[in-house]
Design a protein around this motif. Structure first.
Motif, PDB file in Angstrom:
ATOM      1  N   ASN A   3       0.812  -1.116  -0.157  1.00 38.08           N
ATOM      2  CA  ASN A   3       0.057  -0.071  -0.010  1.00 38.08           C
ATOM      3  C   ASN A   3       0.865   1.175   0.041  1.00 38.08           C
ATOM      4  O   ASN A   3       0.461   2.270  -0.647  1.00 38.08           O
ATOM      5  N   ASP A   4       2.183   1.319   0.787  1.00 42.53           N
ATOM      6  CA  ASP A   4       3.004   2.336   0.766  1.00 42.53           C
ATOM      7  C   ASP A   4       3.228   2.566  -0.517  1.00 42.53           C
ATOM      8  O   ASP A   4       3.554   3.788  -0.896  1.00 42.53           O
ATOM      9  N   ARG A   8       2.876   6.127  -2.828  1.00 40.35           N
ATOM     10  CA  ARG A   8       3.662   7.072  -3.307  1.00 40.35           C
ATOM     11  C   ARG A   8       3.642   7.205  -4.718  1.00 40.35           C
ATOM     12  O   ARG A   8       4.147   8.166  -5.331  1.00 40.35           O
ATOM     13  N   GLY A   9       3.368   6.079  -5.300  1.00 36.92           N
ATOM     14  CA  GLY A   9       3.133   6.108  -6.827  1.00 36.92           C
ATOM     15  C   GLY A   9       2.120   6.988  -7.326  1.00 36.92           C
ATOM     16  O   GLY A   9       2.237   7.637  -8.593  1.00 36.92           O
ATOM     17  N   LYS A  10       0.902   7.215  -6.710  1.00 34.85           N
ATOM     18  CA  LYS A  10      -0.024   8.123  -7.167  1.00 34.85           C
ATOM     19  C   LYS A  10       0.265   9.582  -7.570  1.00 34.85           C
ATOM     20  O   LYS A  10      -0.038  10.178  -8.386  1.00 34.85           O
ATOM     21  N   ALA A  11       1.351  10.086  -6.778  1.00 34.70           N
ATOM     22  CA  ALA A  11       1.865  11.519  -6.941  1.00 34.70           C
ATOM     23  C   ALA A  11       2.860  11.607  -7.995  1.00 34.70           C
ATOM     24  O   ALA A  11       3.230  12.845  -8.334  1.00 34.70           O
ATOM     25  N   ILE A  12       3.402  10.630  -8.639  1.00 38.45           N
ATOM     26  CA  ILE A  12       4.609  10.687  -9.502  1.00 38.45           C
ATOM     27  C   ILE A  12       4.079  11.511 -10.822  1.00 38.45           C
ATOM     28  O   ILE A  12       3.258  10.969 -11.569  1.00 38.45           O
ATOM     29  N   LEU A 124       9.081   8.150  -4.542  1.00 39.53           N
ATOM     30  CA  LEU A 124       9.275   7.073  -4.784  1.00 39.53           C
ATOM     31  C   LEU A 124      10.553   6.518  -5.105  1.00 39.53           C
ATOM     32  O   LEU A 124      10.957   6.720  -6.375  1.00 39.53           O
ATOM     33  N   GLY A 125      11.346   5.978  -4.264  1.00 46.77           N
ATOM     34  CA  GLY A 125      12.713   5.635  -4.582  1.00 46.77           C
ATOM     35  C   GLY A 125      13.028   4.209  -4.213  1.00 46.77           C
ATOM     36  O   GLY A 125      12.967   3.589  -3.290  1.00 46.77           O
ATOM     37  N   ALA A 162      -0.464   2.358  -9.676  1.00 47.24           N
ATOM     38  CA  ALA A 162      -0.853   3.231  -8.620  1.00 47.24           C
ATOM     39  C   ALA A 162      -1.782   4.427  -9.277  1.00 47.24           C
ATOM     40  O   ALA A 162      -2.610   5.137  -8.397  1.00 47.24           O
ATOM     41  N   GLN A 163      -1.548   4.972 -10.243  1.00 47.48           N
ATOM     42  CA  GLN A 163      -2.241   6.057 -10.905  1.00 47.48           C
ATOM     43  C   GLN A 163      -3.660   5.580 -11.564  1.00 47.48           C
ATOM     44  O   GLN A 163      -4.215   6.281 -12.268  1.00 47.48           O
TER      45      GLN A 163
END
Length: 174
Positions: A3-4, A8-12, A124-125, A162-163
């Protein structure tokens, strides 16, 4: 995917890739005439194209400089290429200024210690499966695939998922 990582991937808005050990298997091939060649994975390349088609900007930041990488970036349509730049965080700062983005909007895929400052700073690293152990320990996530063997595709698909864009990207081929 956790989930983390999905959160994180949603905002990329920007996905950045290292080259040696990430887009390639990390081996360096030198010919007698001094030139070199690298092998790239076509699955990775198509994943990058899918990600760009969804509206995510892409970049390459590499500590080494070679015409082969320039050709690969051009073939894929990657708009931002930085080679021969050891301090990748400085390069990223320059790029974020140009694109008016924040660290939280950046995903980065790397494999070794020069990548770690960026991996730790961005939203997201991630590290590839065969990255240095210390880098894997400090990344937000680690791909199942090794560098040059589908890790970049996995990274791209994670962001697409994620998006909410992965199904549409795949459906295009049905």
């Amino acid at each position: 995917m956790t989930n983390d990582l999905m959160h994180r991937g949603k905002a990329i808005k920007l996905a950045v890739f290292d080259v040696d050990g990430v887009l390639t298997d990390g081996r360096l091939y030198f010919l007698e005439d001094g030139s070199e060649f690298k092998t790239f994975n076509t699955l990775d390349g198509h994943g990058i194209k899918m990600l760009m088609a969804s509206g995510v900007t892409t970049a390459i930041i590499s500590g080494r400089k070679t015409p082969v990488v320039e050709r690969r970036a051009k073939n894929l349509g990657i708009p931002h290429l930085y080679q021969g730049r050891e301090d990748k965080l400085v390069v990223l700062d320059e790029l974020l200024g140009q694109l008016n983005l924040s660290y939280e909007q950046v995903a980065y895929l790397g494999d070794d210690l020069p990548d770690l400052p960026v991996i730790r700073r961005v939203g997201l690293g991630m590290a590839v499966a065969n990255a240095a152990a210390f880098v894997r320990e400090h990344a937000h996530g680690v791909t199942l695939a090794r560098g040059g063997e589908g890790a970049a595709r996995e990274f791209c698909e994670l962001i697409l998922q994620a998006q909410g864009n992965l199904d549409a990207a795949n459906a295009h081929y049905l």
